[in-house]
Design a protein around this motif. Structure first.
Motif, PDB file in Angstrom:
ATOM      1  N   THR A   1       9.653  -1.020  -1.427  1.00 38.35           N
ATOM      2  CA  THR A   1       8.977  -2.315  -2.055  1.00 38.35           C
ATOM      3  C   THR A   1       7.908  -2.739  -1.135  1.00 38.35           C
ATOM      4  N   VAL A   2       8.483  -2.289   0.090  1.00 38.59           N
ATOM      5  CA  VAL A   2       7.374  -2.622   1.375  1.00 38.59           C
ATOM      6  C   VAL A   2       6.980  -1.554   2.071  1.00 38.59           C
ATOM      7  N   CYS A   3       5.615  -1.489   2.369  1.00 41.70           N
ATOM      8  CA  CYS A   3       5.041  -0.473   3.537  1.00 41.70           C
ATOM      9  C   CYS A   3       4.010  -1.224   4.444  1.00 41.70           C
ATOM     10  N   ALA A   4       4.294  -1.054   5.537  1.00 37.50           N
ATOM     11  CA  ALA A   4       3.578  -1.766   6.538  1.00 37.50           C
ATOM     12  C   ALA A   4       3.112  -0.521   7.431  1.00 37.50           C
ATOM     13  N   TRP A   5       1.809  -0.270   7.566  1.00 37.34           N
ATOM     14  CA  TRP A   5       1.437   0.942   8.365  1.00 37.34           C
ATOM     15  C   TRP A   5       0.096   0.537   8.977  1.00 37.34           C
ATOM     16  N   TYR A   6      -0.509   1.681  10.004  1.00 41.36           N
ATOM     17  CA  TYR A   6      -1.465   1.603  10.559  1.00 41.36           C
ATOM     18  C   TYR A   6      -2.098   2.880  10.534  1.00 41.36           C
ATOM     19  N   PRO A   7      -3.328   3.136  10.202  1.00 42.05           N
ATOM     20  CA  PRO A   7      -4.094   4.460   9.734  1.00 42.05           C
ATOM     21  C   PRO A   7      -3.903   5.304  11.004  1.00 42.05           C
ATOM     22  N   ILE A   8      -3.319   6.641  10.725  1.00 39.77           N
ATOM     23  CA  ILE A   8      -3.441   7.671  11.887  1.00 39.77           C
ATOM     24  C   ILE A   8      -3.446   9.119  11.157  1.00 39.77           C
ATOM     25  N   THR A   9      -3.944  10.007  11.563  1.00 35.79           N
ATOM     26  CA  THR A   9      -3.869  11.452  11.073  1.00 35.79           C
ATOM     27  C   THR A   9      -2.761  11.868  11.536  1.00 35.79           C
ATOM     28  N   PRO A  10      -1.713  12.415  10.970  1.00 36.73           N
ATOM     29  CA  PRO A  10      -1.977  13.169   9.564  1.00 36.73           C
ATOM     30  C   PRO A  10      -1.175  12.268   8.473  1.00 36.73           C
ATOM     31  N   SER A  11      -0.939  11.044   8.890  1.00 35.86           N
ATOM     32  CA  SER A  11       0.187  10.361   7.905  1.00 35.86           C
ATOM     33  C   SER A  11      -0.445   9.361   6.891  1.00 35.86           C
ATOM     34  N   THR A  12      -1.990   9.126   7.119  1.00 37.48           N
ATOM     35  CA  THR A  12      -2.569   8.309   6.223  1.00 37.48           C
ATOM     36  C   THR A  12      -2.270   8.333   4.866  1.00 37.48           C
ATOM     37  N   SER A  13      -2.389   9.774   4.441  1.00 35.01           N
ATOM     38  CA  SER A  13      -2.476  10.125   2.877  1.00 35.01           C
ATOM     39  C   SER A  13      -1.032   9.565   2.530  1.00 35.01           C
TER      40      SER A  13
ATOM     41  N   ILE B   1       1.937  -3.768   0.134  1.00 36.19           N
ATOM     42  CA  ILE B   1       1.544  -2.720   1.124  1.00 36.19           C
ATOM     43  C   ILE B   1       0.548  -3.602   2.265  1.00 36.19           C
ATOM     44  N   VAL B   2       0.877  -3.333   3.632  1.00 37.74           N
ATOM     45  CA  VAL B   2       0.103  -4.144   4.167  1.00 37.74           C
ATOM     46  C   VAL B   2      -0.312  -2.974   5.423  1.00 37.74           C
ATOM     47  N   GLN B   3      -1.746  -3.101   5.724  1.00 35.77           N
ATOM     48  CA  GLN B   3      -2.377  -2.548   6.856  1.00 35.77           C
ATOM     49  C   GLN B   3      -2.282  -3.387   7.901  1.00 35.77           C
ATOM     50  N   ALA B   4      -1.575  -3.203   8.788  1.00 32.01           N
ATOM     51  CA  ALA B   4      -1.300  -3.822  10.010  1.00 32.01           C
ATOM     52  C   ALA B   4      -2.266  -3.640  11.033  1.00 32.01           C
ATOM     53  N   GLU B   5      -2.279  -4.742  12.190  1.00 31.29           N
ATOM     54  CA  GLU B   5      -3.283  -4.516  13.174  1.00 31.29           C
ATOM     55  C   GLU B   5      -3.080  -3.316  14.137  1.00 31.29           C
ATOM     56  N   ASP B   6      -1.871  -2.957  14.233  1.00 31.83           N
ATOM     57  CA  ASP B   6      -1.357  -1.733  15.174  1.00 31.83           C
ATOM     58  C   ASP B   6      -0.065  -1.517  14.735  1.00 31.83           C
ATOM     59  N   GLU B   7       0.400  -0.118  15.441  1.00 28.98           N
ATOM     60  CA  GLU B   7       1.679   0.559  15.000  1.00 28.98           C
ATOM     61  C   GLU B   7       2.633  -0.611  15.151  1.00 28.98           C
ATOM     62  N   LEU B   8       2.696  -1.418  16.651  1.00 28.67           N
ATOM     63  CA  LEU B   8       3.702  -2.070  16.852  1.00 28.67           C
ATOM     64  C   LEU B   8       4.026  -3.037  15.718  1.00 28.67           C
TER      65      LEU B   8
ATOM     66  N   SER C   1       3.125  -3.075  12.568  1.00 25.88           N
ATOM     67  CA  SER C   1       3.546  -2.221  11.259  1.00 25.88           C
ATOM     68  C   SER C   1       5.194  -2.134  11.434  1.00 25.88           C
ATOM     69  N   ILE C   2       5.831  -1.662  12.375  1.00 22.88           N
ATOM     70  CA  ILE C   2       7.169  -1.647  12.615  1.00 22.88           C
ATOM     71  C   ILE C   2       8.062  -3.038  12.452  1.00 22.88           C
ATOM     72  N   GLY C   3       7.215  -3.810  13.185  1.00 18.80           N
ATOM     73  CA  GLY C   3       7.865  -5.287  12.943  1.00 18.80           C
ATOM     74  C   GLY C   3       7.955  -5.764  11.763  1.00 18.80           C
ATOM     75  N   MET C   4       6.810  -5.451  11.008  1.00 18.59           N
ATOM     76  CA  MET C   4       6.952  -6.056   9.644  1.00 18.59           C
ATOM     77  C   MET C   4       7.900  -5.291   8.783  1.00 18.59           C
ATOM     78  N   VAL C   5       8.100  -3.998   9.088  1.00 14.29           N
ATOM     79  CA  VAL C   5       9.129  -3.318   8.243  1.00 14.29           C
ATOM     80  C   VAL C   5      10.479  -3.866   8.724  1.00 14.29           C
ATOM     81  N   ILE C   6      10.857  -4.054   9.835  1.00 12.86           N
ATOM     82  CA  ILE C   6      12.148  -4.660  10.196  1.00 12.86           C
ATOM     83  C   ILE C   6      12.265  -6.055   9.645  1.00 12.86           C
ATOM     84  N   GLY C   7      11.374  -6.972   9.597  1.00  9.49           N
ATOM     85  CA  GLY C   7      11.426  -8.222   9.008  1.00  9.49           C
ATOM     86  C   GLY C   7      11.637  -8.132   7.652  1.00  9.49           C
TER      87      GLY C   7
END
Length: 613
Positions: free
Chosen positions: A228-240, A265-272, A274-280
């Motif tokens: 139910t939660v996705c936190a991510w930062y855009p990067i090829t080739p995973s963005t899609s 779904i949260v587009q975080a400010e960076d990858e670190l 994004s994984i912090g949001m996922v863990i939380g």
């Protein structure tokens, strides 16, 4: 004209275009038309890491035999990019075909004497019909699709159906595309009849298989797995993949009556971040994930270590590309294996899943959330660009509404109220997995301090050596338990007894199967084992020990899977022979055949020529 290749339902077509020219949709239209005629295909899109102007290629392998990996070599090159002309012409098989825009006369030195040249004045045709520059560019692509359809025997009504589907909701675009299609078809019939000896014949070899990208399948699998939660930062080739998750959530996680979204779904400010949001989110009981690639894994190290040591579930989809550093962002490799397996500093070991196609992307995505909850740890799903961003024919996805999530060892309020002894890091049954509680499960019981520092079995801070060792050994027991929970390896033995084998994983699988069939017909028999997860099941180590030598086929420079096998299985390195492919393009059956034949000749003393014939 040279001697002609004459093939039906078994050939390779490659398009050489310029990125941003609008060719991608036309080329996919061409590819899908074979499926509509019941003939399987394997398609690969090779594109640059910029928006417009650089070379791009699209390869379509037509294969009634069902070989879904790259073969190697090109039977028909559709050369639409002057920048890459020489390279493209060089790829054509002897007796193959070069289809090009003949509006401008080229010197004879630009061609080869052992191929067949088919020219069509595409620019002249579009200039005569269209005044708008953009229309000329776009309809030129549809015109060559029409010409190729006639030359290869593709049924025009099937292409028309695909056009109608592609522009559904934009109906005014359908008639002009029909017109361009027929312009190409009519010109080929009038001027190029029987110019190409490659033909498609209607078959029934596709069956119930579907055609989709691995990232799309993984995004749907995440929904199926309860995310139910996705936190991510855009990067090829995973963005899609994150975009696919959002699309599927719009369908399955939105209340049809109120329109309320039951997901975040949260587009975080960076990858670190994004994984912090996922863990939380996971700490609070949600099923959460991030999608990234190798550079993102590098940036997430600190939080990945926290999740491992604090024992928090998280799912990380790593769609691998070519590294190191920025590397080749739009090229494929399997080069994040070691970095994912041991992500973070100190003694860490993570669960990795290796899907082979979009069907397993869907299955493993859903399974990853059960594993993360059951094991209370990060779980990596290692796709690669070839699976993630290319469309593959695969088995239909199976959705079972009765499926129930495995949340693992979670104490309820009732169990806590009954006085159940709770130690957050207490192993009560020997599998290394402690019980946990969700925040707020009970007003006075079941609470604990979540920390990344050393602690005892009851989550109390301590730096006493015995307590630290006790905790670290328990984590190893948990990793051992994971062996029985992750997807088991798949073994397929040769038709004749052999003391040699091959281990492979992920997107390498289709090319391996084709290569092994060819090698077997030449007297090179290898038992096959497809690894689907780390930690390695006992069957993987047993397979190696049962053979004198085992080829390990992977798409990276440093033999990372081989290194894991040696390190984790205490394997004698002399038993393992690396076959490595890492130029950024998907591995081909021809490459595997050539490399294994060469090594086989050295192993057995048989002349390489005999092995390869």
């Amino acid at each position: 004209m040279s001697a002609r290749l004459e093939r039906t339902n078994e050939f390779v077509v490659k398009f050489a275009n310029v990125n941003g020219s609008g060719s991608a949709s036309a080329n996919r239209l061409f590819a899908r038309s074979f499926i509509r005629m019941g003939v399987p295909i394997a398609s690969r899109n090779i594109f640059p890491s910029n928006i417009q102007g650089l070379p791009t290629w699209y390869e379509v392998r037509v294969t009634e035999a069902g070989h879904l990996g790259r073969r190697g070599g090109v039977d028909l090159m559709v050369a639409m990019n002057p920048q890459t002309w020489d390279k493209d012409v060089a790829e054509i098989e002897p007796g193959g075909y070069l289809f090009y825009d003949s509006t401008r006369t080229l010197p004879q030195s630009k061609f080869r004497s052992d191929i067949n040249v088919v020219g069509m004045p595409l620019t002249a045709i579009v200039n005569e019909r269209y005044a708008d520059t953009r229309q000329r560019q776009l309809f030129k692509n549809i015109i060559y699709v029409g010409a190729l359809a006639f030359l290869l025997g593709i049924e025009i009504p099937e292409v028309e159906k695909l056009i109608a589907e592609q522009f559904k909701g934009k109906d005014k675009l359908i008639p002009p595309n029909y017109e361009a299609l027929h312009m190409g078809r009519d010109y080929a019939e009038a001027h190029l009849k029987d110019a190409i000896g490659l033909k498609v014949r209607r078959a029934d070899a596709v069956g119930d298989r579907i055609f989709l990208e691995g990232n799309d399948a993984a995004g749907l699998g995440a929904v199926y797995g309860g995310a139910t939660v996705c936190a991510w930062y855009p990067i090829t080739p995973s963005t899609s993949m994150a975009e696919a998750f959002a699309k599927h959530c719009g369908r399955f996680r939105t209340d049809p009556e109120t329109g309320r979204q039951r997901y975040a779904i949260v587009q975080a400010e960076d990858e670190l971040a994004s994984i912090g949001m996922v863990i939380g989110a996971a700490w609070n009981g949600a099923r959460a994930f991030t999608a990234t690639s190798g550079p993102g894994i590098s940036l997430m190290q600190e939080f990945i270590g926290l999740a491992y040591f604090a024992e928090l579930p998280a799912v990380i989809f790593d769609v691998q590309r070519a590294g190191p550093s920025t590397g080749m962002p739009t090229r494929t490799q399997q080069c994040d294996i070691v970095s994912a397996a041991y992500a973070s500093h100190g003694d860490t070991k993570h669960v990795l899943l290796f899907p082979e196609d979009p069907h397993e992307c869907f299955e493993f995505a859903a399974a990853a959330f059960d594993l993360a909850d059951r094991l209370q740890t990060p779980v990596f799903v290692l796709l690669d660009l070839d699976i993630g961003m290319n469309e593959w024919l695969c088995r239909p996805l199976a959705w079972d509404d009765s499926r129930r999530f495995d949340r693992g060892k979670v104490l309820s309020a009732e169990e806590l109220e009954a006085g159940r002894n709770f130690g957050r890091y207490l192993d009560v049954d020997g599998d290394g997995i402690p019980y946990r509680t969700y925040p707020g499960a009970h007003p006075t019981r079941g609470s604990f301090f979540t920390r990344g520092t050393s602690r005892d079995r009851y989550a109390r801070y301590t730096e006493e050596g015995p307590a630290y060792v006790d905790n670290m050994q328990r984590l190893l027991r948990k990793f051992e338990t994971a062996k029985s929970l992750v997807p088991a390896p798949v073994r397929e033995d040769a038709t004749r007894p052999t003391r040699h084998g091959v281990i492979y994983f992920g997107s390498t699988a289709p090319a391996i199967r084709e290569a092994m069939a060819t090698l077997g017909s030449r007297g090179i028999d290898l038992d096959m084992l497809r690894v689907r997860a780390f930690p390695f099941a006992d069957e993987v180590i047993d397979f190696i020990l049962a053979h004198d030598q085992v080829f390990v086929v992977e798409q990276n420079r440093d033999a990372q899977l081989k290194a894991l096998l040696i390190n984790e299985g205490a394997i004698d390195p002399a038993r393992l022979i690396s076959v490595l492919h890492y130029d950024g393009t998907p591995i081909t059956a021809r490459f595997i055949i050539d490399e294994v034949s060469r090594r086989w000749a050295l192993l057995t003393g048989a002349p390489r020529k005999e092995a390869a014939e």
